[in-house]
Design an enzyme around this catalytic site. Structure first.
Site, PDB file in Angstrom:
ATOM      1  N   ASP A 103      -7.023   6.839 -28.905  1.00  0.00           N
ATOM      2  CA  ASP A 103      -8.679   6.605 -28.401  1.00  0.00           C
ATOM      3  C   ASP A 103      -9.052   6.023 -27.307  1.00  0.00           C
ATOM      4  O   ASP A 103      -8.193   4.636 -27.000  1.00  0.00           O
ATOM      5  CB  ASP A 103      -9.176   6.390 -29.641  1.00  0.00           C
ATOM      6  CG  ASP A 103      -9.288   7.433 -31.075  1.00  0.00           C
ATOM      7  OD1 ASP A 103      -8.366   8.887 -30.269  1.00  0.00           O
ATOM      8  OD2 ASP A 103     -10.138   7.073 -32.070  1.00  0.00           O
ATOM      9  N   HIS A 137     -18.911   6.422 -27.205  1.00  0.00           N
ATOM     10  CA  HIS A 137     -18.071   5.845 -27.918  1.00  0.00           C
ATOM     11  C   HIS A 137     -19.441   5.494 -29.004  1.00  0.00           C
ATOM     12  O   HIS A 137     -19.806   5.002 -30.133  1.00  0.00           O
ATOM     13  CB  HIS A 137     -18.187   4.774 -28.080  1.00  0.00           C
ATOM     14  CG  HIS A 137     -16.493   4.444 -29.522  1.00  0.00           C
ATOM     15  ND1 HIS A 137     -16.660   3.912 -30.241  1.00  0.00           N
ATOM     16  CD2 HIS A 137     -15.430   4.692 -29.605  1.00  0.00           C
ATOM     17  CE1 HIS A 137     -15.541   3.319 -30.973  1.00  0.00           C
ATOM     18  NE2 HIS A 137     -14.501   4.022 -30.376  1.00  0.00           N
ATOM     19  N   HIS A 163      -4.912   3.177 -29.674  1.00  0.00           N
ATOM     20  CA  HIS A 163      -5.734   3.189 -29.175  1.00  0.00           C
ATOM     21  C   HIS A 163      -5.091   2.764 -27.599  1.00  0.00           C
ATOM     22  O   HIS A 163      -4.340   1.835 -27.430  1.00  0.00           O
ATOM     23  CB  HIS A 163      -7.219   2.261 -29.549  1.00  0.00           C
ATOM     24  CG  HIS A 163      -7.357   2.521 -30.513  1.00  0.00           C
ATOM     25  ND1 HIS A 163      -6.652   2.698 -31.868  1.00  0.00           N
ATOM     26  CD2 HIS A 163      -8.522   3.416 -31.010  1.00  0.00           C
ATOM     27  CE1 HIS A 163      -7.701   3.028 -32.990  1.00  0.00           C
ATOM     28  NE2 HIS A 163      -9.021   3.502 -32.203  1.00  0.00           N
TER      29      HIS A 163
END
Length: 342
Positions: free
Chosen positions: A126, A180, A268
């Site tokens: 992510d 986001h 991430h």
């Protein structure tokens, strides 16, 4: 004297006549040669055209015969595999045959294969792209594997070159909104704006999927979000907490311990510690017998994905049936126990 003069004039006339005749014959000969050369050049050109036409016809016939022979057929060239489809042309891109998914380069040479009957896991990242994105992409390419990158749209231009490497490495780009944004805290129009802008940006960077997958930031999903996301909602079954620990060893342990077929692992791409961990995670999971695939490939032979549905993992169809059977048996046992107690 008069007679001599007449004879001289007569001789001069004959001489002139002879010269004219010679010049005429010479001119005829020159013209004849020119005509001959022009005609010869024309015939040679026509012969060359005919030969080229014949060559092209033969080449076309050869191609058609080759295509006929290679129709729906695998061909090996220089150690590489190519598949010729129904039209007799080599297939390029991602394609499915029986229970396998194939990826090719621009020439049609197969560069990666996913076996739908073998265990597989989807690693996902992510919040990118970042300065580490290219390293992540090349890691998966090196191991003939792939991952899914849920990217934030407004970061794509900042890390343009890095973002391009994702699809170049045959990995998958997916939607993590444009800024986001937690989707449960915006209006429906705001939600659509976040997702649509991100989708457009992802397509600029090479994502070709008809429907781009979505992972809402923070995994925040409510009924409004479910109704208004016109794409599968991909969550996770394994959270490495890499954002919190920033510890490569901890991330490695969480991503390689008690992993099951169909798991979706969350990491991430922002952290060097995650990159360091991934360099151990990828070969370790392969050694454990898992194929590392995109979320789309994980779902391909497991019932597919539905828009607006949440997915924490994507198990084999048989496993889902067994889980349902186990739940049914448990329910039946509890009902029988209740009946006995009554």
């Amino acid at each position: 004297m008069e007679k001599t003069r007449e004879d001289l004039v007569g001789k001069m006339k004959k001489k002139k006549k002879l010269v004219r005749m010679v010049l005429y014959i010479g001119l005829v000969l020159v013209l004849g040669m020119v005509i001959y050369q022009v005609r010869s050049a024309y015939l040679r050109a026509e012969a060359a055209k005919a030969a080229e036409a014949k060559k092209q016809a033969q080449e076309e016939a050869r191609r058609k015969e080759e295509a006929r022979k290679k129709k729906n057929e695998w061909v090996k060239k220089d150690g590489k595999s190519y598949y010729y489809g129904e039209d007799g042309k080599v297939v390029i891109g991602r394609y499915i045959q029986e229970k396998k998914i194939y990826y090719t380069d621009d020439t049609g040479a197969v560069v990666r294969t996913v076996d739908g009957e073998k265990p597989m896991v989807a690693i996902t990242y992510d919040d990118g792209p970042s300065q580490f994105t290219d390293d992540f992409a090349q890691l998966f390419k090196k191991h003939d594997s792939a991952a899914t990158f849920f990217e934030v749209g407004n970061r794509m231009n900042e890390f343009e070159e890095e973002a391009k490497t994702i699809t170049e490495a045959y990995c998958e780009l997916a939607n993590h909104t444009y800024t986001h944004q937690n989707l449960t805290r915006v209006s429906v129009s705001g939600m659509h704006n976040q997702l649509n802008k991100c989708d457009r940006k992802l397509r600029e960077f090479g994502e070709q999927a008809e429907t781009i997958l979505v992972r809402p930031p923070e995994g925040a999903v409510n009924e409004t979000v479910k109704k208004n996301i016109h794409a599968p909602i991909i969550l996770w079954s394994v959270d490495t907490l890499d954002w919190k620990s920033r510890n490569a060893e901890s991330v490695y342990r969480k991503a390689t311990t008690n992993i099951k077929d169909g798991d979706i692992i969350l990491m991430h791409s922002l952290y060097e510690s995650t990159l360091k961990a991934s360099k151990r995670i990828v070969p370790e999971l392969i050694d454990q017998g898992y194929q590392l695939v995109t979320v789309t490939d994980l779902a391909q032979f497991r019932g597919g994905l539905k828009n607006g549905e949440k997915y924490f993992d994507i198990k084999p169809v048989e496993s889902e049936k067994e889980d349902q059977k186990s739940q049914d048996e448990t329910t039946t046992t509890e009902e029988e126990k209740t009946t006995e107690e009554l």
